[in-house]
Design a protein around this motif. Structure first.
Motif, PDB file in Angstrom:
ATOM      1  N   LYS A   1     -15.567 -39.729 -29.473  1.00 23.99           N
ATOM      2  CA  LYS A   1     -14.962 -38.599 -30.155  1.00 23.99           C
ATOM      3  C   LYS A   1     -15.367 -37.298 -29.465  1.00 23.99           C
ATOM      4  O   LYS A   1     -16.279 -37.255 -28.645  1.00 23.99           O
ATOM      5  N   TRP A   2     -14.685 -36.252 -29.850  1.00 26.95           N
ATOM      6  CA  TRP A   2     -14.979 -34.962 -29.245  1.00 26.95           C
ATOM      7  C   TRP A   2     -16.411 -34.529 -29.501  1.00 26.95           C
ATOM      8  O   TRP A   2     -17.015 -33.845 -28.685  1.00 26.95           O
ATOM      9  N   PHE A   3     -16.992 -34.960 -30.648  1.00 28.08           N
ATOM     10  CA  PHE A   3     -18.357 -34.521 -30.927  1.00 28.08           C
ATOM     11  C   PHE A   3     -19.373 -35.155 -29.984  1.00 28.08           C
ATOM     12  O   PHE A   3     -20.491 -34.648 -29.825  1.00 28.08           O
ATOM     13  N   ASN A   4     -19.000 -36.286 -29.343  1.00 24.71           N
ATOM     14  CA  ASN A   4     -19.885 -36.846 -28.313  1.00 24.71           C
ATOM     15  C   ASN A   4     -20.065 -35.841 -27.177  1.00 24.71           C
ATOM     16  O   ASN A   4     -21.165 -35.674 -26.645  1.00 24.71           O
ATOM     17  N   ALA A   5     -18.954 -35.192 -26.812  1.00 24.17           N
ATOM     18  CA  ALA A   5     -19.012 -34.186 -25.752  1.00 24.17           C
ATOM     19  C   ALA A   5     -19.855 -32.997 -26.191  1.00 24.17           C
ATOM     20  O   ALA A   5     -20.632 -32.442 -25.397  1.00 24.17           O
ATOM     21  N   VAL A   6     -19.726 -32.616 -27.454  1.00 27.34           N
ATOM     22  CA  VAL A   6     -20.514 -31.495 -27.970  1.00 27.34           C
ATOM     23  C   VAL A   6     -22.001 -31.818 -27.922  1.00 27.34           C
ATOM     24  O   VAL A   6     -22.822 -30.994 -27.518  1.00 27.34           O
ATOM     25  N   VAL A   7     -22.368 -33.043 -28.329  1.00 29.02           N
ATOM     26  CA  VAL A   7     -23.774 -33.454 -28.298  1.00 29.02           C
ATOM     27  C   VAL A   7     -24.308 -33.412 -26.875  1.00 29.02           C
ATOM     28  O   VAL A   7     -25.425 -32.940 -26.622  1.00 29.02           O
ATOM     29  N   LEU A   8     -23.509 -33.891 -25.915  1.00 28.16           N
ATOM     30  CA  LEU A   8     -23.945 -33.880 -24.518  1.00 28.16           C
ATOM     31  C   LEU A   8     -24.126 -32.455 -24.000  1.00 28.16           C
ATOM     32  O   LEU A   8     -25.088 -32.168 -23.268  1.00 28.16           O
ATOM     33  N   MET A   9     -23.217 -31.570 -24.384  1.00 31.60           N
ATOM     34  CA  MET A   9     -23.340 -30.182 -23.942  1.00 31.60           C
ATOM     35  C   MET A   9     -24.562 -29.511 -24.565  1.00 31.60           C
ATOM     36  O   MET A   9     -25.263 -28.727 -23.912  1.00 31.60           O
ATOM     37  N   ILE A  10     -24.830 -29.823 -25.822  1.00 36.06           N
ATOM     38  CA  ILE A  10     -26.019 -29.278 -26.474  1.00 36.06           C
ATOM     39  C   ILE A  10     -27.278 -29.777 -25.773  1.00 36.06           C
ATOM     40  O   ILE A  10     -28.221 -29.013 -25.526  1.00 36.06           O
ATOM     41  N   MET A  11     -27.301 -31.074 -25.421  1.00 38.36           N
ATOM     42  CA  MET A  11     -28.465 -31.627 -24.739  1.00 38.36           C
ATOM     43  C   MET A  11     -28.633 -30.992 -23.362  1.00 38.36           C
ATOM     44  O   MET A  11     -29.767 -30.730 -22.922  1.00 38.36           O
ATOM     45  N   ALA A  12     -27.527 -30.739 -22.686  1.00 36.20           N
ATOM     46  CA  ALA A  12     -27.599 -30.071 -21.387  1.00 36.20           C
ATOM     47  C   ALA A  12     -28.197 -28.670 -21.543  1.00 36.20           C
ATOM     48  O   ALA A  12     -29.060 -28.256 -20.750  1.00 36.20           O
ATOM     49  N   TRP A  13     -27.766 -27.961 -22.569  1.00 33.04           N
ATOM     50  CA  TRP A  13     -28.264 -26.604 -22.812  1.00 33.04           C
ATOM     51  C   TRP A  13     -29.744 -26.631 -23.173  1.00 33.04           C
ATOM     52  O   TRP A  13     -30.546 -25.842 -22.648  1.00 33.04           O
ATOM     53  N   VAL A  14     -30.143 -27.548 -24.065  1.00 32.22           N
ATOM     54  CA  VAL A  14     -31.540 -27.655 -24.478  1.00 32.22           C
ATOM     55  C   VAL A  14     -32.430 -27.970 -23.277  1.00 32.22           C
ATOM     56  O   VAL A  14     -33.516 -27.391 -23.121  1.00 32.22           O
ATOM     57  N   THR A  15     -31.972 -28.875 -22.417  1.00 31.81           N
ATOM     58  CA  THR A  15     -32.760 -29.237 -21.234  1.00 31.81           C
ATOM     59  C   THR A  15     -32.906 -28.054 -20.290  1.00 31.81           C
ATOM     60  O   THR A  15     -33.993 -27.798 -19.748  1.00 31.81           O
ATOM     61  N   LEU A  16     -31.820 -27.328 -20.097  1.00 37.62           N
ATOM     62  CA  LEU A  16     -31.874 -26.164 -19.206  1.00 37.62           C
ATOM     63  C   LEU A  16     -32.819 -25.101 -19.754  1.00 37.62           C
ATOM     64  O   LEU A  16     -33.593 -24.493 -18.992  1.00 37.62           O
ATOM     65  N   VAL A  17     -32.796 -24.886 -21.062  1.00 40.54           N
ATOM     66  CA  VAL A  17     -33.702 -23.909 -21.680  1.00 40.54           C
ATOM     67  C   VAL A  17     -35.151 -24.356 -21.516  1.00 40.54           C
ATOM     68  O   VAL A  17     -36.048 -23.543 -21.290  1.00 40.54           O
ATOM     69  N   ALA A  18     -35.396 -25.669 -21.619  1.00 40.52           N
ATOM     70  CA  ALA A  18     -36.756 -26.193 -21.443  1.00 40.52           C
ATOM     71  C   ALA A  18     -37.242 -26.006 -20.003  1.00 40.52           C
ATOM     72  O   ALA A  18     -38.425 -25.748 -19.763  1.00 40.52           O
ATOM     73  N   ILE A  19     -36.331 -26.132 -19.047  1.00 43.65           N
ATOM     74  CA  ILE A  19     -36.690 -25.929 -17.640  1.00 43.65           C
ATOM     75  C   ILE A  19     -36.978 -24.455 -17.350  1.00 43.65           C
ATOM     76  O   ILE A  19     -37.888 -24.131 -16.572  1.00 43.65           O
ATOM     77  N   GLU A  20     -36.199 -23.567 -17.955  1.00 47.16           N
ATOM     78  CA  GLU A  20     -36.327 -22.119 -17.751  1.00 47.16           C
ATOM     79  C   GLU A  20     -36.329 -21.734 -16.280  1.00 47.16           C
ATOM     80  O   GLU A  20     -37.263 -21.076 -15.785  1.00 47.16           O
TER      81      GLU A  20
ATOM     82  N   GLY B   1     -46.344 -23.389 -11.878  1.00 47.78           N
ATOM     83  CA  GLY B   1     -44.885 -23.399 -11.948  1.00 47.78           C
ATOM     84  C   GLY B   1     -44.219 -22.185 -11.350  1.00 47.78           C
ATOM     85  O   GLY B   1     -43.042 -21.929 -11.617  1.00 47.78           O
ATOM     86  N   TYR B   2     -44.947 -21.431 -10.525  1.00 46.50           N
ATOM     87  CA  TYR B   2     -44.375 -20.208  -9.959  1.00 46.50           C
ATOM     88  C   TYR B   2     -43.440 -20.513  -8.790  1.00 46.50           C
ATOM     89  O   TYR B   2     -43.717 -21.357  -7.936  1.00 46.50           O
ATOM     90  N   GLY B   3     -42.325 -19.793  -8.733  1.00 43.47           N
ATOM     91  CA  GLY B   3     -41.401 -19.850  -7.600  1.00 43.47           C
ATOM     92  C   GLY B   3     -40.847 -21.233  -7.337  1.00 43.47           C
ATOM     93  O   GLY B   3     -40.456 -21.967  -8.251  1.00 43.47           O
ATOM     94  N   TRP B   4     -40.829 -21.592  -6.050  1.00 43.43           N
ATOM     95  CA  TRP B   4     -40.252 -22.877  -5.664  1.00 43.43           C
ATOM     96  C   TRP B   4     -41.085 -24.053  -6.144  1.00 43.43           C
ATOM     97  O   TRP B   4     -40.590 -25.187  -6.179  1.00 43.43           O
ATOM     98  N   ASN B   5     -42.331 -23.782  -6.535  1.00 43.12           N
ATOM     99  CA  ASN B   5     -43.124 -24.862  -7.110  1.00 43.12           C
ATOM    100  C   ASN B   5     -42.432 -25.456  -8.338  1.00 43.12           C
ATOM    101  O   ASN B   5     -42.457 -26.669  -8.557  1.00 43.12           O
ATOM    102  N   ARG B   6     -41.819 -24.582  -9.120  1.00 44.24           N
ATOM    103  CA  ARG B   6     -41.134 -25.033 -10.337  1.00 44.24           C
ATOM    104  C   ARG B   6     -40.105 -26.107 -10.019  1.00 44.24           C
ATOM    105  O   ARG B   6     -39.978 -27.100 -10.734  1.00 44.24           O
ATOM    106  N   PHE B   7     -39.378 -25.905  -8.953  1.00 47.95           N
ATOM    107  CA  PHE B   7     -38.274 -26.808  -8.617  1.00 47.95           C
ATOM    108  C   PHE B   7     -38.720 -27.976  -7.730  1.00 47.95           C
ATOM    109  O   PHE B   7     -37.891 -28.796  -7.332  1.00 47.95           O
ATOM    110  N   SER B   8     -40.016 -28.025  -7.429  1.00 42.20           N
ATOM    111  CA  SER B   8     -40.526 -29.115  -6.607  1.00 42.20           C
ATOM    112  C   SER B   8     -41.095 -30.260  -7.432  1.00 42.20           C
ATOM    113  O   SER B   8     -41.441 -31.303  -6.881  1.00 42.20           O
TER     114      SER B   8
END
Length: 220
Positions: free
Chosen positions: A11-30, A43-50
């Motif tokens: 259902k369409w709400f499956n897509a909504v749940v996935l988008m919410i999870m994507a947003w929550v994960t991105l906020v957690a990564i900051e 976690g400074y600079g490129w260390n964060r993404f390593s």
């Protein structure tokens, strides 16, 4: 991709749940705060993404977004996506297990007695969520045992990148990879070997499960 009728169990709400999870994960990564921290912090600079944790969660986030868009557009995703999703599941499970076994009470989890929302999302809830999603809505076609080894390409590249970067900067994302902390090259080798064996076992397990759960009526 080709047009297809949206299955009743998606259902369409499956897509909504996935988008919410994507947003929550991105906020957690900051990612936007990587250069706003104390330059001496881990976690400074490129260390964060390593960190493998960050990279695996970014892959998972991309997977959620792609799946959500496919559901909303009622588009069939190609064969490539089931490998991307399986890779995200594999990397996230390893992230969760390694955190639980090796990284508590370390610089990654400096205060285990205090609830850390980002750690919870990236290391615990994220692996749980993507695994449950993959099990409940598996891909229409299985991942073969032989092809599952392709999922190990990215972790191999990450290991090479990590040690090359460490040789230049002296910074290691995890203490078990630092020879000064883990008992020298022999200690690090033991950790890497153990995690490699776990990767091999897990990718074969995921292939077996995908074969057992194929032909589910999904878009991916």
């Amino acid at each position: 991709m080709k047009d297809t009728e949206l299955p009743q169990d998606i259902k369409w709400f499956n897509a909504v749940v996935l988008m919410i999870m994507a947003w929550v994960t991105l906020v957690a990564i900051e990612p936007w705060t990587a250069w706003q921290m104390d330059p001496q912090s881990h976690g400074y600079g490129w260390n964060r993404f390593s960190y493998f944790t960050i990279q695996s969660n970014m892959i998972a986030t991309a997977t959620y977004v792609i799946a959500a868009v496919a559901i909303l557009r009622k588009k069939q995703l190609g064969e490539w996506f089931r490998y991307l999703r399986a890779a995200a599941v594999l990397y996230m499970i390893v992230t969760g297990v390694v955190f639980a076994v090796l990284l508590r009470d370390t610089a990654v989890d400096t205060d285990p007695n205090h609830f850390n929302w980002s750690n919870f999302i990236l290391h615990e809830f994220g692996p749980f969520f993507i695994t449950v999603w993959w099990l409940l809505w598996p891909s229409k076609k299985p991942i073969t045992a032989a092809n599952s080894f392709y999922l190990l390409i990215f972790p191999l590249i990450w290991v090479i990148y990590t040690f090359v970067r460490a040789a230049i900067t002296g910074w290691y994302p995890y203490p078990f990879l630092d020879p000064d902390v883990s008992g020298g090259i022999a200690g690090v080798s033991c950790y890497v070997l153990a995690i490699t064996i776990f990767f091999l076992f897990l990718c074969q397990l995921l292939a077996w499960i995908s074969c057992a759960r194929e032909n589910n009526n999904t878009l991916y």
